[in-house]
Each structure stands twice: as C-alpha cells, then as structure tokens.
Design a protein around this motif. Structure first.
Motif, mmCIF file in Angstrom:
data_model
loop_
_atom_site.group_PDB
_atom_site.id
_atom_site.type_symbol
_atom_site.label_atom_id
_atom_site.label_comp_id
_atom_site.label_asym_id
_atom_site.label_seq_id
_atom_site.Cartn_x
_atom_site.Cartn_y
_atom_site.Cartn_z
ATOM 1 N N ARG A 205 11.578 2.739 3.325
ATOM 2 C CA ARG A 205 12.261 3.258 4.516
ATOM 3 C C ARG A 205 12.425 2.168 5.565
ATOM 4 O O ARG A 205 13.460 2.111 6.266
ATOM 5 N N SER A 206 11.437 1.300 5.682
ATOM 6 C CA SER A 206 11.524 0.186 6.629
ATOM 7 C C SER A 206 12.646 -0.771 6.230
ATOM 8 O O SER A 206 13.399 -1.265 7.085
ATOM 9 N N THR B 286 0.829 -1.213 0.000
ATOM 10 C CA THR B 286 0.000 0.000 0.000
ATOM 11 C C THR B 286 0.858 1.255 0.000
ATOM 12 O O THR B 286 0.692 2.135 -0.850
ATOM 13 N N ASP B 287 1.767 1.387 0.959
ATOM 14 C CA ASP B 287 2.631 2.568 1.083
ATOM 15 C C ASP B 287 4.070 2.165 0.745
ATOM 16 O O ASP B 287 4.831 1.725 1.605
ATOM 17 N N LYS B 288 4.421 2.288 -0.518
ATOM 18 C CA LYS B 288 5.733 1.834 -0.981
ATOM 19 C C LYS B 288 6.862 2.651 -0.373
ATOM 20 O O LYS B 288 7.933 2.119 -0.070
ATOM 21 N N ASP B 289 6.642 3.948 -0.204
ATOM 22 C CA ASP B 289 7.693 4.795 0.382
ATOM 23 C C ASP B 289 7.992 4.368 1.818
ATOM 24 O O ASP B 289 9.157 4.280 2.222
ATOM 25 N N LYS B 290 6.952 4.093 2.572
ATOM 26 C CA LYS B 290 7.136 3.639 3.952
ATOM 27 C C LYS B 290 7.849 2.293 3.986
ATOM 28 O O LYS B 290 8.721 2.054 4.836
ATOM 29 N N ALA B 291 7.497 1.414 3.052
ATOM 30 C CA ALA B 291 8.145 0.100 2.995
ATOM 31 C C ALA B 291 9.626 0.229 2.669
ATOM 32 O O ALA B 291 10.467 -0.452 3.278
ATOM 33 N N LEU C 49 10.713 4.553 -9.769
ATOM 34 C CA LEU C 49 11.096 3.707 -8.638
ATOM 35 C C LEU C 49 12.517 4.021 -8.194
ATOM 36 O O LEU C 49 12.814 4.032 -6.988
ATOM 37 N N LYS C 50 13.399 4.304 -9.128
ATOM 38 C CA LYS C 50 14.773 4.692 -8.778
ATOM 39 C C LYS C 50 14.754 5.929 -7.873
ATOM 40 O O LYS C 50 15.439 5.971 -6.840
ATOM 41 N N LYS C 51 13.949 6.923 -8.240
ATOM 42 C CA LYS C 51 13.862 8.139 -7.422
ATOM 43 C C LYS C 51 13.251 7.844 -6.053
ATOM 44 O O LYS C 51 13.681 8.402 -5.035
ATOM 45 N N MET C 52 12.246 6.978 -6.010
ATOM 46 C CA MET C 52 11.641 6.609 -4.725
ATOM 47 C C MET C 52 12.671 5.975 -3.799
ATOM 48 O O MET C 52 12.693 6.264 -2.589
ATOM 49 N N MET C 53 13.523 5.111 -4.340
ATOM 50 C CA MET C 53 14.559 4.482 -3.522
ATOM 51 C C MET C 53 15.563 5.521 -3.025
ATOM 52 O O MET C 53 15.990 5.485 -1.871
ATOM 53 N N GLU C 54 15.933 6.449 -3.899
ATOM 54 C CA GLU C 54 16.854 7.513 -3.488
ATOM 55 C C GLU C 54 16.228 8.399 -2.416
ATOM 56 O O GLU C 54 16.882 8.765 -1.431
ATOM 57 N N ASP C 55 14.947 8.728 -2.596
ATOM 58 C CA ASP C 55 14.268 9.563 -1.599
ATOM 59 C C ASP C 55 14.155 8.853 -0.251
ATOM 60 O O ASP C 55 14.122 9.510 0.801
ATOM 61 N N ALA C 56 14.089 7.518 -0.273
ATOM 62 C CA ALA C 56 14.013 6.746 0.970
ATOM 63 C C ALA C 56 15.355 6.695 1.696
ATOM 64 O O ALA C 56 15.404 6.304 2.868
#
Length: 248
Positions: free
Chosen positions: A152-153, A145-150, A218-225
């Motif tokens: 970071r986890s 559901t919340d990929k950004d939170k995942a 997705l690359k940017k999401m991983m970098e932002d995490a």
C-alpha cells in the motif's frame, strides 16, 4: 501459527516488533559480501533475472525510479543510465550497511549525478504521494514484516500510470522441489560457511524464501493493495517470479 503479536523469521516465530531487528542483523552480517551471496544463492543467474526486470520496466529518459531494498545497486546502476541526466533514481534500503555498500559501489562506478540514497522502511516510505514512474523491489519483499502495508505504501508513492515490479524467489515447479530443497538447506549453508564463515545467515535466507507467498498469493496481495493489471512471469522453472502491477 502466527498471531497478531508474532511473525515468522525464517522458520522461527518471533515478536512482530523484533523481526526488522533480526533481518537487519542478517544483512549487517552479509552486506560486504552481498554480491557473493547472490551468486551463491542463484549460481550467477540473478544477473539474467535482473536484466529481464530492467527490460520489462519500460523506463524512459527523464523518469523517476524508486529501487527499494536496492542492496549493492545492481538495478539502480542500470536505471541511472536509462533515465539519463534529467531523470532520477532513488536507492532505498532499510539497512544502513547495505546502503553504504551500494553508495560506495556506485560511486566507484562513476554513477552519482542522478542517484539519491535514502534509508527507508518499505512499510512507511518517506516520499510524497504520486512521486515515481516506476518502483522495483528485488529480493527484498520477503524480508518485510508487513507486506500488505508495504504494498500500500508503494502504491501511494507511485504516479497514476506508474508500474511496480516485484522480483522475488517463488514456488518452483513440483519436479524441481526436491533438488531445490537439497540445494537450499544443505548446499547453500555449507557454501555460506565456506566462503563467508556465516552458515546461519544463509540458512535464514533459504527459510525466508519458503515462507514467502507463492505466485498466485502475491498476485492477490497486490490486487488487494489496489494495484491493477497485476500479472507475473516465472523464470527458471518458477524459482523466481517477476510480478508487475499498475496504479490507475
């Protein structure tokens, strides 16, 4: 259009609080036929994609590996051999049915000594900080559901110097899109109906792929995490991509 209270379940909008329940129903439905599902969705090529992931993991003997959304344990089984008796592999899945299928399958294969099974939500992984040398999530992130939170986890429980690998369906090259769409939305549900009497679950899986972030997003999401040295490699003309990132 999503707001803070709704999210996508395939092409539908559902309350954010209910997505996990809807995803669980899909995987309860397909758990006993999950390997067949993978073969239908990928025409058997998923085995190559997973071998490529294993090869690029750089996992060594004695390592601790977390296989999130581990399903029937394809990656876990290989990682168990790679880390040896002094290493550990944790197969984690939010879905109890999938976890049971994976445990039964790996037990039948005689692999148990260095494997643990944990029912866990990727958004709130129940492990201490800096636990794992390598984390993989194969064909599971799009259902979170919340990929950004995942993400970071995952970063939190990864050791400094550790590596995250995300294997997921992605955005194919443009010339392939019409063929891919026909297969996904016409052929795949028909095969699901024929082999498992469950067209709807397969239709959702095809829709969930289209709603997943493309390679660059997705690359940017991983970098932002917080991941560093993030990169991706396309396979099968971009139908699947393997993203990797490190914690430093």
């Amino acid at each position: 259009m999503e707001d803070n209270n709704t999210t996508h379940f395939g092409f539908k909008q559902v309350p954010t609080s209910e997505k996990a329940k809807h995803v669980a129903e899909v995987f309860h439905s397909v758990a006993s036929r999950y390997d067949l599902m993978n073969d239908l969705m990928s025409m058997g090529i998923h085995r190559f994609w997973k071998r490529f992931t294993l090869h690029n993991s750089n996992v060594r003997r004695g390592a601790k590996v977390l296989d999130i959304a581990g399903g029937t344990g394809d990656l876990t089984a290989k990682f168990a051999d790679m880390v040896g008796s002094k290493g550990k592999v944790v197969l984690a899945d939010i879905n109890a049915s999938m976890l049971n299928v994976g445990r039964d399958r790996l037990t039948d294969l005689g692999k148990s000594g260095n494997i643990e099974y944990v029912q866990a939500n990727a958004e709130t992984l129940p492990f201490p900080d800096n636990t794992f040398d390598c984390i993989t999530i194969a064909f599971g992130l799009r259902n979170v559901t919340d990929k950004d939170k995942a993400l970071r986890s995952m970063l939190r429980v990864l050791k400094p110097g550790g590596k995250l690998m995300v294997l997921e369906f992605s955005q194919p090259v443009s010339w392939l899109t019409p063929i891919y769409d026909t297969y996904s939305f016409k052929v795949l549900p028909a095969l699901g109906k024929l082999f498992t009497n469950d067209a709807e679950s397969y239709r959702y899986l095809a829709e969930s792929i289209r709603m997943h972030p493309d390679q660059t997003s997705l690359k940017k999401m991983m970098e932002d995490a917080g991941f560093e040295r993030v990169d991706f490699m396309n396979m099968s003309a971009g139908i699947v991509a393997l993203h990797s990132g490190y914690k430093f």
